[in-house]
Scaffold this motif. Sequence first.
Motif, PDB file in Angstrom:
ATOM      1  N   TYR A   1       0.754   3.928  -2.733  1.00  0.00           N
ATOM      2  CA  TYR A   1       0.469   5.671  -2.273  1.00  0.00           C
ATOM      3  C   TYR A   1       1.966   6.798  -3.008  1.00  0.00           C
ATOM      4  CZ  TYR A   1      -0.059   9.832  -0.058  1.00  0.00           C
ATOM      5  OH  TYR A   1       0.275  11.130   0.204  1.00  0.00           O
TER       6      TYR A   1
ATOM      7  N   ALA B   1      -4.533   4.319  -8.529  1.00  0.00           N
ATOM      8  CA  ALA B   1      -4.801   4.198  -6.885  1.00  0.00           C
ATOM      9  C   ALA B   1      -5.292   2.985  -6.946  1.00  0.00           C
ATOM     10  CB  ALA B   1      -3.979   4.995  -6.284  1.00  0.00           C
TER      11      ALA B   1
ATOM     12  N   PRO C   1       0.947  -0.830   0.092  1.00  0.00           N
ATOM     13  CA  PRO C   1      -0.432   0.043  -0.089  1.00  0.00           C
ATOM     14  C   PRO C   1       0.810   1.043  -0.121  1.00  0.00           C
ATOM     15  CG  PRO C   1      -0.800  -1.526   1.485  1.00  0.00           C
ATOM     16  CD  PRO C   1       0.521  -2.267   0.995  1.00  0.00           C
TER      17      PRO C   1
ATOM     18  N   MET D   1      -5.093  -0.839  -5.512  1.00  0.00           N
ATOM     19  CA  MET D   1      -5.464  -0.998  -4.365  1.00  0.00           C
ATOM     20  C   MET D   1      -6.342  -2.444  -4.271  1.00  0.00           C
ATOM     21  SD  MET D   1      -4.166  -0.278  -1.541  1.00  0.00           S
ATOM     22  CE  MET D   1      -3.510   1.846  -1.515  1.00  0.00           C
TER      23      MET D   1
ATOM     24  N   ARG E   1       0.322   9.001  -6.205  1.00  0.00           N
ATOM     25  CA  ARG E   1       0.489   9.785  -5.290  1.00  0.00           C
ATOM     26  C   ARG E   1      -0.710  11.104  -6.244  1.00  0.00           C
ATOM     27  NH1 ARG E   1       4.253  11.444  -1.183  1.00  0.00           N
ATOM     28  NH2 ARG E   1       2.924  12.345  -0.166  1.00  0.00           N
TER      29      ARG E   1
END
Length: 375
Positions: free
Chosen positions: A125, A137, A121, A141, A129
């Motif tokens: 990120y 993202a 994770p 995830m 980001r």
Amino acid sequence: MSAAAAQFFIADPGYGRLGPFTIDDLRRLQENGAIGFDTPISIPELAMEMPLRELLQRLAAAAAAGPPPLPFDREESFTGRTGDDLRVLLLHLAVPLDEFRNFGWLQDRRALAIAAVGLLPLVIYAVFRSPTQMINAYWAMALYFSTLWAFFFYYVFPTPEIRVRTAAFSFFVTGVVSVSALLIVYNFWPLNQVNLWTRSESWIVAWAGYVLAVGLPEELCKAFVLFVLLRRMGPLRPQALLFYGLMSGLGFGIYEGVKYQTRENFQFAIRTSGQPDAYFAAEYYLLNLIRLTTLPFLHAIWTGMAGYFIGFADQFPDRRRGLLLVAIGLPAVLHGTYNTFGGALGLVVALISVLALNLYLAKSVEFERLLQARR
């Protein structure tokens, strides 16, 4: 203090001067392979340096001759003892740095697995980001959580004939192909009309809408890949189709999770919160968390249940119609009921779904005997 408790330094060309150590520390380090007899040892009191072998020989000769010739004695204190303890640990504490430097950690599967589970994770990120990368993202995830569920299911439902390639096929075909086809079908009659029933104020009508326009088409969408596997691979045990059904359900969950994160969850939180930004953000966070964890799990459970009965339908062709009706109908009813009520009653439906799948699997031998007896 005796010469055995005196302090020496290791003249390490890579790290510089390490220590101080006592002579007993040096002996232990040599026995453990951390240093060798040729390792240079520095003696600050005498401003000299010599190999460990020579130092041990001199101390042995001095011990046989009488009082030690070197002024090794010093007064012990709490600070001194603590420093000694830390210095003894110094080389051991540097082990991770050595492993990282020589890439030995790449051979440690346990370390890599722990790092992957715990750090992915953060990697996601760090890579995605920027605001323009948020959709990527979400996908990354969702794939991360789906992979965790896949390993969990593999551990809980062990089946010898499971193949990683086939599991990946089940996952991605549902997430890419089946879902895309389902979205097209939703635009046509009668599905688009029945879907309007879900907005009814009557819970009976809403329940029928959720079962017929949500549960049934979605379960058919997820079960599609299982029929493809039977056609391509031939007979498969119900336990194997159960596992591939779990993977198909996760594939559906990853698409739905990202879709809801980027659209429905955001709009739903705005409609229902009616609160300052902090409350809206909290609800949006919780909705996204559920979409990444529990709801993909439930989709997997329902499709695993379908795979279980589809496997028996293939094994007992004379009972195929009834078994296929149960394979699609039972998950569709559970799915639609969960969507209709949610909350505490939805939790009860979810618990029943999990217990049912486990009980069906536990009673599979008896169920097979029952089907054989009624042929």
